[in-house]
Write a protein that holds these residues in place. Structure first.
Motif, PDB file in Angstrom:
ATOM      1  N   GLU A 142       0.828  -1.207   0.000  1.00  0.00           N
ATOM      2  CA  GLU A 142       0.000   0.000   0.000  1.00  0.00           C
ATOM      3  C   GLU A 142       0.865   1.261   0.000  1.00  0.00           C
ATOM      4  O   GLU A 142       0.337   2.360   0.134  1.00  0.00           O
ATOM      5  CB  GLU A 142      -0.905   0.006   1.238  1.00  0.00           C
ATOM      6  CG  GLU A 142      -1.850  -1.180   1.290  1.00  0.00           C
ATOM      7  CD  GLU A 142      -2.483  -1.370   2.660  1.00  0.00           C
ATOM      8  OE1 GLU A 142      -3.644  -1.793   2.689  1.00  0.00           O
ATOM      9  OE2 GLU A 142      -1.823  -1.115   3.681  1.00  0.00           O
ATOM     10  N   LEU A 143       2.175   1.096  -0.114  1.00  0.00           N
ATOM     11  CA  LEU A 143       3.089   2.250  -0.072  1.00  0.00           C
ATOM     12  C   LEU A 143       3.765   2.437  -1.425  1.00  0.00           C
ATOM     13  O   LEU A 143       3.916   1.480  -2.193  1.00  0.00           O
ATOM     14  CB  LEU A 143       4.168   2.020   0.999  1.00  0.00           C
ATOM     15  CG  LEU A 143       3.692   1.871   2.440  1.00  0.00           C
ATOM     16  CD1 LEU A 143       4.846   1.450   3.331  1.00  0.00           C
ATOM     17  CD2 LEU A 143       3.084   3.166   2.947  1.00  0.00           C
ATOM     18  N   SER A 144       4.188   3.669  -1.703  1.00  0.00           N
ATOM     19  CA  SER A 144       4.925   3.928  -2.947  1.00  0.00           C
ATOM     20  C   SER A 144       6.353   3.416  -2.810  1.00  0.00           C
ATOM     21  O   SER A 144       6.810   3.092  -1.719  1.00  0.00           O
ATOM     22  CB  SER A 144       4.949   5.425  -3.215  1.00  0.00           C
ATOM     23  OG  SER A 144       5.777   6.053  -2.255  1.00  0.00           O
ATOM     24  N   GLY A 145       7.060   3.355  -3.942  1.00  0.00           N
ATOM     25  CA  GLY A 145       8.433   2.862  -3.935  1.00  0.00           C
ATOM     26  C   GLY A 145       9.326   3.641  -2.982  1.00  0.00           C
ATOM     27  O   GLY A 145      10.109   3.063  -2.229  1.00  0.00           O
ATOM     28  N   ARG A 148       8.493   2.790   0.616  1.00  0.00           N
ATOM     29  CA  ARG A 148       9.010   1.464   1.002  1.00  0.00           C
ATOM     30  C   ARG A 148      10.492   1.556   1.342  1.00  0.00           C
ATOM     31  O   ARG A 148      10.948   0.952   2.306  1.00  0.00           O
ATOM     32  CB  ARG A 148       8.849   0.481  -0.156  1.00  0.00           C
ATOM     33  CG  ARG A 148       7.449  -0.011  -0.297  1.00  0.00           C
ATOM     34  CD  ARG A 148       7.384  -1.013  -1.423  1.00  0.00           C
ATOM     35  NE  ARG A 148       6.092  -0.856  -2.062  1.00  0.00           N
ATOM     36  CZ  ARG A 148       5.780  -1.316  -3.269  1.00  0.00           C
ATOM     37  NH1 ARG A 148       6.691  -1.951  -3.971  1.00  0.00           N
ATOM     38  NH2 ARG A 148       4.592  -1.134  -3.748  1.00  0.00           N
ATOM     39  N   THR A 177      12.387  11.976  -5.440  1.00  0.00           N
ATOM     40  CA  THR A 177      12.390  11.169  -4.227  1.00  0.00           C
ATOM     41  C   THR A 177      13.822  10.919  -3.768  1.00  0.00           C
ATOM     42  O   THR A 177      14.124  10.972  -2.579  1.00  0.00           O
ATOM     43  CB  THR A 177      11.694   9.818  -4.491  1.00  0.00           C
ATOM     44  OG1 THR A 177      10.470  10.080  -5.155  1.00  0.00           O
ATOM     45  CG2 THR A 177      11.450   9.072  -3.212  1.00  0.00           C
TER      46      THR A 177
END
Lengths: 262, 279
Positions: A142-145, A148, A177
């Motif tokens: 449920e998390l973006s890269g 994570r 990011t």
């Protein structure tokens, strides 16, 4: 309460924390023999941030595996001064059945040194540190890269290691990011006074983060050059000096690749 | 659309409720339709007069009989016996499957020795074990349990072995970096990572256990101990086709029910593990 920091460190700041002496690592036997590392020597001081750059086949991941104790050298000696070592991979490698919080708790539960309540406090503190306070209950899928990889960073920090080994940890992330994580990592490294060995093939990233950049040759890996980066922190990736240094290191890497022809 | 005229919130709730009903309906009508077709076909065969009514009764007669049987305490004591046998056999198979699966996944020698034997056993019809089981244990509970366990354990072991074999190597490497060894490694990483496949193995093991149990109850009939299998056998001996078909429907329904329970558990775990997208 600083439960995690009561143990005295056996190496004072500035002393040698990581030493690699005449290390070779050979895979396979006979005609299939491949030397990943050949007579490589490297000393890293306690609290130092060292970036290892090299093209593929330079044995940089092998060197990290040796330092992490996952593999044994064929010849030579590696030492991390008896300190605990945490390793972060390019993939987050989170346990899919655990929440972000559960993943950060995992290394503390494995070690079993902290009470469940203290471990929870520490895990929440670390998640807050990497900007995921509100995502503690989410599962990895449920998390973006980027999130994570932040969880993976918090999990690595939860090992309270003296040495943090990072194997291209931000290689799969987008540029924005990655920039954010560079800032966070630098901040955490300063606060915790850890020793960091950071593997990358990105010269710019190496110059952004490292006190020292070590360029490795390909097959077998040896130290081709060492560049001390004495630019003030926090560094801006678009500054002239950084670009020049990154270019210089990139040139050195390209020469290596051309020499080996791959 | 009717909901468009209603105020915003009511419209949303109404639409949501409508959506739920529609989704429930999409899920229920295909099996209901299939059951109706099946029963209709059965009725047509009966009407064709292929076999006399006392050999092949129609669905109405059988469902009436089923309703009557459901009020009969004997059916429940039969269900209790069969259910207990299933539970005992399946639990033993679970333990044996776990031990075997762990042994094979941990040791290359054990794998080389019995790995393909387990897969072979899985494809062997368990009814083939009964003659031997009856010779060894006589017409006893032990004979039935023996075959149920042999039927289910290989599937359970294989589920675990497959699960452990397919753990992403990176997770195991992480475990080593974090200092997890032996039992800690197994309880914290290996077993949870293998769980989805293990549940799949349990589901398959259940199907094998249920089949073996029915075969066993037909062959090993113990006096004074009513069971579903014994009811089938007696119904045949008394040429009671209605009773026979009623018991068969009970057996089918139990099979479907338990399979659905495993299916739900499997679905939840797969969802939690992020193995499939939310619908």
């Amino acid at each position: 309460m600083r439960l995690l920091h009561v143990e005295s460190r056996d190496v004072p700041d500035g002393g040698t924390r990581v030493s690699v002496e005449e290390v070779s690592k050979i895979y396979g036997r006979g005609p299939r023999e491949v030397a990943a590392l050949k007579d490589i020597s490297l000393n890293i001081e306690s609290g130092e941030f060292v970036c290892l750059v090299g093209a593929s086949g330079s044995g940089k991941s092998t060197l990290l595996n040796l330092l992490a104790g996952l593999e044994q050298p064929t010849a030579g000696r590696v030492s991390t001064g008896g300190g605990r070592v945490a390793l972060m991979f390019q993939e987050p490698a989170l346990m899919p059945w655990l929440t972000a919080l559960g993943n950060v708790l995992l290394p503390m539960r494995i070690r079993g040194k902290l009470s469940e309540a203290a471990a929870h406090d520490e895990a929440r503190r670390l998640l807050t540190m990497v900007g995921l306070r509100d995502f503690a209950r989410r599962r990895p899928h449920e998390l973006s890269g980027g999130m994570r990889q932040r969880v993976a960073l918090a999990r690595a920090l939860a090992q309270d290691a003296e040495v943090l080994l990072m194997d291209e940890p931000f290689g799969a992330l987008d540029a924005i990011t990655r920039d954010l994580l560079h800032d966070e990592l630098e901040q955490i490294w300063r606060d915790r006074r850890m020793t960091v060995v950071f593997v990358t093939h990105n010269a710019r990233e190496a110059v952004r983060l490292g006190d020292r950049v070590v360029v490795l040759t390909s097959r077998p890996g040896r130290v081709a050059a060492e560049i001390r980066v004495s630019l003030p922190r926090p560094r801006r990736t678009d500054s002239g000096e950084m670009t020049a240094l990154a270019y210089q290191i990139g040139e050195r890497l390209r020469t290596e690749v051309r020499l080996r022809g791959d | 659309m009717a909901t468009e005229a209603t105020p915003m919130s009511a419209g949303v709730t109404g639409a949501r409720a409508g959506e739920l009903v529609r989704r429930a309906w999409t899920k229920t009508w295909p099996p209901l339709g299939a059951a109706a077709l099946l029963i209709g076909g059965w009725q047509l065969v009966v009407w064709s007069g292929w076999r006399p009514d006392y050999l092949l009764p129609g669905p109405m007669a059988v469902f009436a009989r089923l309703g009557q049987d459901l009020r009969d305490p004997d059916l429940y004591s039969a269900l209790l016996t069969t259910g207990t046998r299933a539970a005992v056999g399946f639990s033993l198979a679970l333990v044996l499957g776990l031990v075997l699966g762990l042994a094979v996944s941990r040791s290359a020698t054990v794998r080389a020795a019995v790995g393909s034997l387990i897969t072979g056993l899985q494809s062997m019809p368990s009814i083939a074990w009964f003659p031997l089981a009856i010779l060894l244990f006589g017409l006893t509970e032990a004979a039935i349990t023996f075959v149920v366990v042999l039927g289910a354990a290989p599937a359970i072991a294989n589920g675990l072995i497959t699960g452990i074999d397919h753990i992403p190597p990176l997770l195991l490497r992480y475990g080593r970096v974090a200092g997890a060894r032996n039992a800690t490694l197994y309880f914290r990483i290996v077993l949870p990572a293998a769980l989805p496949s293990f549940i799949g193995g349990l589901k398959q093991g259940w199907a094998f256990a249920w089949r073996s149990l029915m075969a066993g109850e037909l062959l090993v009939i113990i006096a004074q101990r009513p069971s579903l299998g014994a009811r089938l056998q007696f119904a045949r001996e008394f040429s009671d086709s209605e009773g026979l078909l009623a018991v068969m429907i009970v057996i089918l329904l139990i099979g479907i029910l338990v399979d659905r329970l495993f299916g739900i558990a499997e679905g939840r775990i797969r969802h939690r593990w992020g193995l499939e997208q939310q619908s």
